[in-house]
Enzyme design. Sequence first.
Site, short mmCIF file in Angstrom:
data_model
loop_
_atom_site.label_atom_id
_atom_site.label_comp_id
_atom_site.label_asym_id
_atom_site.label_seq_id
_atom_site.Cartn_x
_atom_site.Cartn_y
_atom_site.Cartn_z
N ASN A 1 11.08 4.94 -2.03
CA ASN A 1 10.59 3.69 -1.47
C ASN A 1 11.67 2.92 -0.73
OD1 ASN A 1 8.19 4.35 -2.73
ND2 ASN A 1 8.62 3.12 -4.54
N PRO B 1 0.82 -1.21 0.00
CA PRO B 1 0.00 0.00 0.00
C PRO B 1 0.85 1.25 0.00
CG PRO B 1 0.05 -0.97 2.20
CD PRO B 1 0.75 -1.94 1.28
N ASP B 2 0.32 2.33 -0.60
CA ASP B 2 0.99 3.61 -0.44
C ASP B 2 0.71 4.11 0.98
OD1 ASP B 2 -1.60 4.58 -0.47
OD2 ASP B 2 -1.46 5.41 -2.49
N PHE B 3 1.07 5.34 1.26
CA PHE B 3 0.96 5.79 2.64
C PHE B 3 -0.40 6.36 3.01
CE2 PHE B 3 5.48 5.35 2.29
CZ PHE B 3 5.88 4.97 3.56
N ARG B 4 -0.99 7.21 2.15
CA ARG B 4 -2.10 8.01 2.63
C ARG B 4 -3.40 7.89 1.86
NH1 ARG B 4 0.25 11.00 6.45
NH2 ARG B 4 2.48 11.30 6.25
N HIS C 1 15.07 7.53 1.08
CA HIS C 1 14.60 7.22 2.42
C HIS C 1 15.19 5.93 2.97
CE1 HIS C 1 10.84 9.92 1.71
NE2 HIS C 1 11.90 10.61 2.09
N ASP D 1 11.18 -0.47 -0.28
CA ASP D 1 10.83 -1.86 -0.55
C ASP D 1 11.88 -2.63 -1.34
OD1 ASP D 1 10.43 -1.02 -3.26
OD2 ASP D 1 8.36 -0.48 -2.78
#
Length: 396
Positions: free
Chosen positions: A226, A152-155, A245, A228
Amino acid sequence: MASQAEKTPESVEETQQVSEQVESKKDEVVIEKSEEKVESSSSSSSSSSEVAAEAKEPEAKEEKKEEETQVEEDFGDDDSSSGEETSFNEIIQSYVLAGLKSLNLCTVPTEKKKAFDGDLSLKGVAKAISEGKVKNIITIVGAGISVAAGIPDFRSPGTGLYSKLEEYNLPYPEAIFTLNYFKKHPEPFCLLAKNLYPENFNPTFAHYFIRLLNDKGILLRNFTQNIDMLDHIAGLPAEKIVEAHGSFAKAHCVECSREFSPNFVKDKIFADEIPRCECGSLVKPDIVFFGESLPERFFHQMKQDFPQCDLLIVIGTSLKVFPFASLPTLVGAEVPRVLVNREYVGHGMFDWTSSRLRDVGVIGDIEDSIKQLAELLGWTAEVEALIAKGPVSIAH
């Protein structure tokens, strides 16, 4: 084609200085907000990728407000916020954009000639690539590129990561990526890391498309927000990836900074244990939490790469997080920029008017859009062949 190569390196250093000034200004704003709260004994909450100050207990709403406000700047990577949150985030963005404009980085083409021979569409982009007119492509990617992988994305309301964290009993969703909260309550992050560990997911068509750009010798660099590591798993060489990040690739003690292998952290997390250093402190993957500095390599490659870029492709990001969000402004004034996203973003940096000269907006499902581009290039079979070979094992 006009170029900013002569002045961009210095300008990028100044951009970093602007970002540092913004951090300082942000701290001032947060301190002022905190002092006002102490005087009035009032409390409220605000939040927004891809972590900041003091994370106390859930009932400590005043300090919770400080942390969530800082989160807006450092990590928020998606769509919605409201009230005071939006206002504070807009203040921060206005400082950065003002600084960029003063450095003449928010550029517009000086020649009144449209890119891609006037065809500002995927067809025009594909034609330019096919004809060998671009040789140094930079891709900028966010959480949206990995949604098709099941991450999922964040928001995004209802489906974003932060909306699914209620089970962790957090004081607020972003606390899971806050260093001070992690030091007191490491269990939620370790459980989340177990569920998000890179080897649990496979790269998307879009990840393999970027890999193919590199295989064809026309990818200069892939800048990603990302954590991931799906670009690694797709087979993109590490030297071609800039992880703004951080990632799971390395781990360190949060106190003594001793380095640990990723397998050490993985084995502990999958055994439902908390990774700890011999000094007794916690060990965490080198993922940038709110309030931590971005890796030095991000700034080094930003300075080195963008003056060389001749096509920018932005995929699946809200462009809300500075300094990462400033990257589209660092290419030359005539360099074409392509946004592949669910919605238009980057207002103030991109030109989305009918009179635009170089910006291409491809709005819709990201996987479908990249597949369409691959088809126009005649590359679909090649991407599918890479997918068929399977994911590349990440060396630890």
